[in-house]
Design a protein around this motif. Structure first.
Motif, PDB file in Angstrom:
ATOM      1  N   GLU A 285      40.711  36.025  47.804  1.00  0.00           N
ATOM      2  CA  GLU A 285      41.056  37.038  48.910  1.00  0.00           C
ATOM      3  C   GLU A 285      42.468  37.339  48.663  1.00  0.00           C
ATOM      4  OE1 GLU A 285      39.081  38.522  51.264  1.00  0.00           O
ATOM      5  OE2 GLU A 285      37.373  37.143  50.642  1.00  0.00           O
ATOM      6  N   PHE A 286      43.424  36.535  48.336  1.00  0.00           N
ATOM      7  CA  PHE A 286      44.770  36.704  48.226  1.00  0.00           C
ATOM      8  C   PHE A 286      45.084  37.742  46.969  1.00  0.00           C
ATOM      9  CE2 PHE A 286      49.234  36.086  47.280  1.00  0.00           C
ATOM     10  CZ  PHE A 286      49.746  35.551  48.332  1.00  0.00           C
ATOM     11  N   SER A 293      48.739  37.228  42.577  1.00  0.00           N
ATOM     12  CA  SER A 293      48.027  35.716  42.695  1.00  0.00           C
ATOM     13  C   SER A 293      48.751  34.962  43.488  1.00  0.00           C
ATOM     14  CB  SER A 293      47.684  35.057  41.609  1.00  0.00           C
ATOM     15  OG  SER A 293      48.968  34.500  40.835  1.00  0.00           O
ATOM     16  N   LEU A 294      48.049  33.957  44.276  1.00  0.00           N
ATOM     17  CA  LEU A 294      48.670  32.967  45.140  1.00  0.00           C
ATOM     18  C   LEU A 294      49.737  32.379  44.339  1.00  0.00           C
ATOM     19  CD1 LEU A 294      49.569  31.501  47.880  1.00  0.00           C
ATOM     20  CD2 LEU A 294      47.093  30.222  47.422  1.00  0.00           C
ATOM     21  N   TYR A 295      49.258  31.931  43.156  1.00  0.00           N
ATOM     22  CA  TYR A 295      50.107  31.077  42.232  1.00  0.00           C
ATOM     23  C   TYR A 295      51.527  31.487  41.807  1.00  0.00           C
ATOM     24  CZ  TYR A 295      50.703  27.864  38.225  1.00  0.00           C
ATOM     25  OH  TYR A 295      51.017  27.076  37.301  1.00  0.00           O
ATOM     26  N   GLY A 316      45.524  26.740  39.888  1.00  0.00           N
ATOM     27  CA  GLY A 316      45.555  27.650  38.936  1.00  0.00           C
ATOM     28  C   GLY A 316      45.892  29.003  39.308  1.00  0.00           C
ATOM     29  N   ASP A 317      45.829  30.006  38.237  1.00  0.00           N
ATOM     30  CA  ASP A 317      46.571  31.207  38.478  1.00  0.00           C
ATOM     31  C   ASP A 317      45.222  32.287  38.630  1.00  0.00           C
ATOM     32  OD1 ASP A 317      47.803  33.650  38.862  1.00  0.00           O
ATOM     33  OD2 ASP A 317      49.079  33.321  37.140  1.00  0.00           O
ATOM     34  N   ASP A 318      45.317  33.185  38.990  1.00  0.00           N
ATOM     35  CA  ASP A 318      44.038  34.213  39.183  1.00  0.00           C
ATOM     36  C   ASP A 318      44.229  35.449  38.545  1.00  0.00           C
ATOM     37  OD1 ASP A 318      42.184  32.828  40.914  1.00  0.00           O
ATOM     38  OD2 ASP A 318      43.911  32.798  42.200  1.00  0.00           O
ATOM     39  N   ASP A 319      45.091  35.359  37.673  1.00  0.00           N
ATOM     40  CA  ASP A 319      45.614  36.740  36.922  1.00  0.00           C
ATOM     41  C   ASP A 319      44.765  36.854  35.635  1.00  0.00           C
ATOM     42  OD1 ASP A 319      46.271  38.177  38.919  1.00  0.00           O
ATOM     43  OD2 ASP A 319      48.066  38.715  37.919  1.00  0.00           O
TER      44      ASP A 319
END
Length: 319
Positions: A285-286, A293-295, A316-319
């Motif tokens: 969602e972030f 990303s939240l990260y 972990g990262d979401d990019d």
């Protein structure tokens, strides 16, 4: 059970070996923070409790006391928070929110709007056991007005169960809210409190859609216009959590780091309390809602061992 957390049971797990590693990391001069943070962020809460028990058995020392004496600042707060079982963690946060001068309404709002009825019941029980006091009595003693009433409704944890949706009741509730807000000079807050505090989640999601059809407004816009202060924040939090708890927490995390300075208490509270629940969904969602990303945001906003530990919890990262 929740399966959308970033922290899960570590395997192969050896509580004694972990306890020995932690003792070694904190013994003598200087502390090996890396070992401490790596162990505590990669074991789940049940395992951390086993480590604490092994630590006491092997060394006759209290692990939490040692963490408090060896670590400092935000990093210490984070590590000690990780050692609290979930319901004790929430009960403790609520106790501190209503202790002493001034009440931290933000904490009351966040916890009571987002926890399930079963979780609220557990928090109340644990609060009574830990502090020999009724959470409801403490909260009513420190709050007032409609804000207090909605908190009390949420504390009853009597939200209707999710069993089918009655379209006639959906229509009726949407009309009642419309008449209590937009159509009325002044606002009938009680109607908002009763409907938002007691109806089932799936029912309310339909009510929000129907409300939009009837009024041309999102329910959030109406709450924003018709209420103010702590009540407004609590009503909005309830609505957001009905729509999506992960989206609510993504927004909470975003605003804890946005702009100058960081609200570390909120950042720690959310990262710890959601790490075994739905942090994977919160991350999604972030990324979707804030174009980063939240990260990355944690990386940019924090530093040192505190940052390392938060990034490990983030998973972990979401990019």
């Amino acid at each position: 059970q929740y399966t959308r957390g970033t922290v899960t049971a570590f395997a192969p797990f050896d509580a004694r070996a972990d306890a020995e590693a932690l003792r070694k990391a904190m013994k003598g001069l200087g502390t090996d923070e890396e070992t401490v943070l790596t162990i505590l962020t990669t074991r789940n809460n049940a395992q951390r409790q086993e480590i604490a028990s092994a630590f006491k058995t092997l060394f006759g020392r209290d692990l939490v006391d040692d963490l408090k004496s060896e670590l400092t600042g935000k990093f210490e707060t984070l590590m000690v928070s990780l050692m609290r079982p979930a319901y004790i963690f929430d009960a403790h946060a609520l106790k501190h929110a209503i202790k002493g001068a001034g009440t931290n309404e933000k904490v009351l709002t966040e916890i009571l709007a987002s926890r399930t009825p079963a979780e609220v019941q557990n928090i109340k029980q644990v609060y009574q056991q830990e502090y020999e006091a009724s959470l409801e009595d403490k909260i009513t003693g420190e709050t007032s007005g409609h804000f207090q009433r909605l908190l009390v409704v949420l504390l009853q944890a009597n939200r209707d169960p999710d069993v089918g949706v009655d379209e006639a009741l959906v229509e009726q509730d949407a009309q009642v809210l419309f008449r209590a807000g937009e159509l009325k000079w002044g606002t009938d807050e009680e109607k908002f409190i009763t409907i938002l505090g007691t109806r089932s989640v799936s029912h309310l999601r339909r009510v929000f859609d129907k409300y939009m059809t009837i009024s041309g407004f999102q329910i959030e816009e109406t709450i924003d216009r018709e209420t103010s202060g702590d009540l407004e924040k609590l009503l909005l939090a309830v609505v957001k959590c009905i729509r999506s708890v992960p989206a609510y927490f993504a927004e909470t995390l975003y605003y804890s780091m946005k702009g100058a300075g960081t609200d570390d208490d909120t950042l720690i509270r959310v990262m710890v309390s959601r790490s075994e629940v739905d942090l994977l969904d919160i991350r999604r969602e972030f990324r979707k809602n804030f174009a980063k990303s939240l990260y990355q945001m944690i990386q940019k906003d924090t530093s040192g061992d505190y940052r390392k530990a938060l990034l490990l919890l983030c998973g972990g990262d979401d990019d």
